[in-house]
Scaffold this active site. Structure first.
Site, mmCIF file in Angstrom:
data_model
loop_
_atom_site.group_PDB
_atom_site.id
_atom_site.type_symbol
_atom_site.label_atom_id
_atom_site.label_comp_id
_atom_site.label_asym_id
_atom_site.label_seq_id
_atom_site.Cartn_x
_atom_site.Cartn_y
_atom_site.Cartn_z
ATOM 1 N N PHE A 1 6.934 137.426 4.456
ATOM 2 C CA PHE A 1 7.842 137.532 5.595
ATOM 3 C C PHE A 1 9.003 138.431 5.209
ATOM 4 O O PHE A 1 9.676 138.196 4.212
ATOM 5 C CB PHE A 1 8.360 136.148 6.007
ATOM 6 N N ASP B 1 12.151 141.708 -2.213
ATOM 7 C CA ASP B 1 12.815 141.034 -1.103
ATOM 8 C C ASP B 1 13.256 139.662 -1.608
ATOM 9 O O ASP B 1 12.480 138.712 -1.637
ATOM 10 C CB ASP B 1 11.859 140.906 0.089
ATOM 11 N N LYS C 1 20.366 135.621 3.671
ATOM 12 C CA LYS C 1 20.429 134.143 3.627
ATOM 13 C C LYS C 1 21.627 133.597 2.820
ATOM 14 O O LYS C 1 22.713 133.531 3.357
ATOM 15 C CB LYS C 1 19.090 133.575 3.172
HETATM 16 C C1 LIG Z 1 14.461 135.050 6.249
HETATM 17 C C2 LIG Z 1 13.830 136.180 5.538
HETATM 18 C C3 LIG Z 1 13.949 137.501 6.011
HETATM 19 C C4 LIG Z 1 14.603 137.842 7.330
HETATM 20 O O1 LIG Z 1 15.949 137.536 7.324
HETATM 21 P P1 LIG Z 1 16.737 137.477 8.734
HETATM 22 O O2 LIG Z 1 18.153 137.273 8.306
HETATM 23 O O3 LIG Z 1 16.161 136.329 9.488
HETATM 24 O O4 LIG Z 1 16.520 138.767 9.399
HETATM 25 C C5 LIG Z 1 13.401 138.513 5.253
HETATM 26 N N1 LIG Z 1 12.778 138.254 4.086
HETATM 27 C C6 LIG Z 1 12.638 137.004 3.597
HETATM 28 C C7 LIG Z 1 11.950 136.792 2.302
HETATM 29 C C8 LIG Z 1 13.153 135.923 4.316
HETATM 30 O O5 LIG Z 1 12.987 134.683 3.856
#
Ligand SMILES: *Cc1c(COP(=O)(O)O)cnc(C)c1O
Length: 391
Positions: free
Chosen positions: A135, A220, A249
């Site tokens: 994700f 990421d 986050k």
């Molecule tokens: C939550 C998440 C995102 C997206 O972040 P948003 O602030 O919701 O746009 C991207 N990468 C990872 C690994 C995430 O857990």
């Protein structure tokens, strides 16, 4: 005064879009790990705003830093500098261990990955390798990187030139990553897919493949960063340094803040005019982030996260109905024998604990890093009782 949850859910339905499920609870206030809803019920918050509230709710250090900043200087745009953005960029640079690292601030995880995507185009290459199940966000660029068909399919066509390989398959990476690959993007632990850990050597294997081909290795660390795994960014245990790290986050200590950190030779790829965002590096968000990092360091909360991991893994993995507990630090997936995670999530909520169920088999926990040993024990005790009934 208590207000029935039903009142709020009716208002939600008549004013908000249908893109989220209708929330059952309306939360009013919080302190530390404790949170109170509109009916006066209290909960132990073991989800932490999805791995976001590293210091819990209403932490005095965040309250002080944010209050002081908003009453001094609230927003300036990137036409101007301010002390907070400088201090935070320098701090992040220090935490990456690379003095040549350069930081771009934005407001979310999707935006951080969008920035990485644009940065990779500056290599002159176009192809991208990502992984299935990963994700990376919901905007069109980030969604193109996300490896979950259910989220992607309604919005096709997405960006061309992106392949999604099976996670934890180095051989597939070796075949697909070439001298035409601009970047490989990888989550150190798949968060949204159910807290899935790769085998030891996977991240360092990707590092070697990227070194050999000149593709950028983008980590990421949006969910795994900011001490969540017991390390700052979730890749340190493999002894590697990526080319780009994305954060959000936990970074803002509960306020919206994202970052794309370009290390080493990638740090000069963006040139004036290449990218930007109005709110990026906002003084209030930066003040909150600096306060959060300061507390994480002073209270040795990264080490403590590993201790809690040990306690939770050793007690829960023994229980009948639990297959394994996976993840690192305080990003853990409790894998159940049966597909009862959604039911367990609801039962835990009724028993006063907030968690989520990213898949039918998995309960995810990501509590604030300030969680105490007593709160961890309380969680284990409630979880065990609920599991005995619903597992
Ligand atoms: C939550 C998440 C995102 C997206 O972040 P948003 O602030 O919701 O746009 C991207 N990468 C990872 C690994 C995430 O857990």
């Amino acid at each position: 005064m208590t207000i029935p949850a039903e009142t709020f859910s009716k208002r939600w339905e008549s004013a908000l879009q249908y893109n989220y499920g209708r929330p059952e609870l309306t939360l009013i206030s919080g302190k530390g790990l404790k949170i109170t809803d509109s009916e006066g019920n209290t909960y132990l918050d073991f989800l932490g705003g999805i791995a976001t509230n590293v210091l819990g709710h209403a932490h005095p250090a965040i309250v002080k830093a944010v209050s002081e900043q908003i009453s001094t200087l609230g927003h300036v745009s990137n036409f101007f500098s301010h002390p907070g953005v400088l201090a935070l960029a320098e701090k992040l640079q220090e935490l990456t261990g690379d003095s040549s690292a350069r930081v771009f601030f934005c407001n979310s995880g999707a935006e951080a990955n969008e920035a990485a995507l644009k940065l990779s185009r500056k290599t002159g290459r176009e192809r991208i390798v990502a992984t299935q199940g990963a994700f990376h966000g919901r905007t069109m660029g980030a969604l193109s990187l996300t490896g979950q068909p259910s989220k992607r399919d309604p919005f096709k066509p997405l960006l061309p030139g992106i392949v999604h390989l099976p996670f934890d398959d180095l051989e597939a990476m070796r075949k697909k990553v070439t001298r035409k690959t601009a970047m490989v993007i990888i989550e150190p632990i798949l968060g949204e897919a159910g807290v899935i850990m790769p085998s030891p050597g996977y991240l360092s294997g990707i590092r070697a493949i990227c070194n050999a081909t000149g593709a950028l290795m983008v980590v990421d660390a949006v969910q795994t960063g900011m001490g969540r795994t017991g390390q700052w960014f979730g890749y340190e245990h493999e002894g590697i340094v990526p080319d780009v790290v994305t954060l959000a986050k936990g970074l803002g200590g509960g306020l919206p803040l994202g970052a794309m950190i370009a290390l080493g030779g990638t740090s000069h790829l963006f040139q004036p005019g290449d990218h930007g965002t109005t709110f990026g590096g906002n003084p209030v968000a930066c003040a909150s982030a600096l306060a959060a990092i300061d507390v994480l360091e002073r209270k040795s909360l990264l080490k403590q996260a590993r201790d809690h991991e040990f306690t939770i893994k050793s007690s829960l993995s023994q229980l009948p109905g639990v297959k394994e507990v996976r993840g690192m630090g305080l990003l853990l997936g409790i894998v159940l024998e049966k597909e009862v995670a959604p039911e367990m999530k609801n039962a835990l909520q009724s028993a006063g604990v907030l968690v989520n169920a990213p898949t039918p088999h998995v309960i995810r926990i990501a509590p604030a890093l300030i969680v105490s040993t007593a709160e961890v024990k309380k969680f284990i005790s409630i979880f065990s009782k609920v599991l005995a009934v619903h597992g």
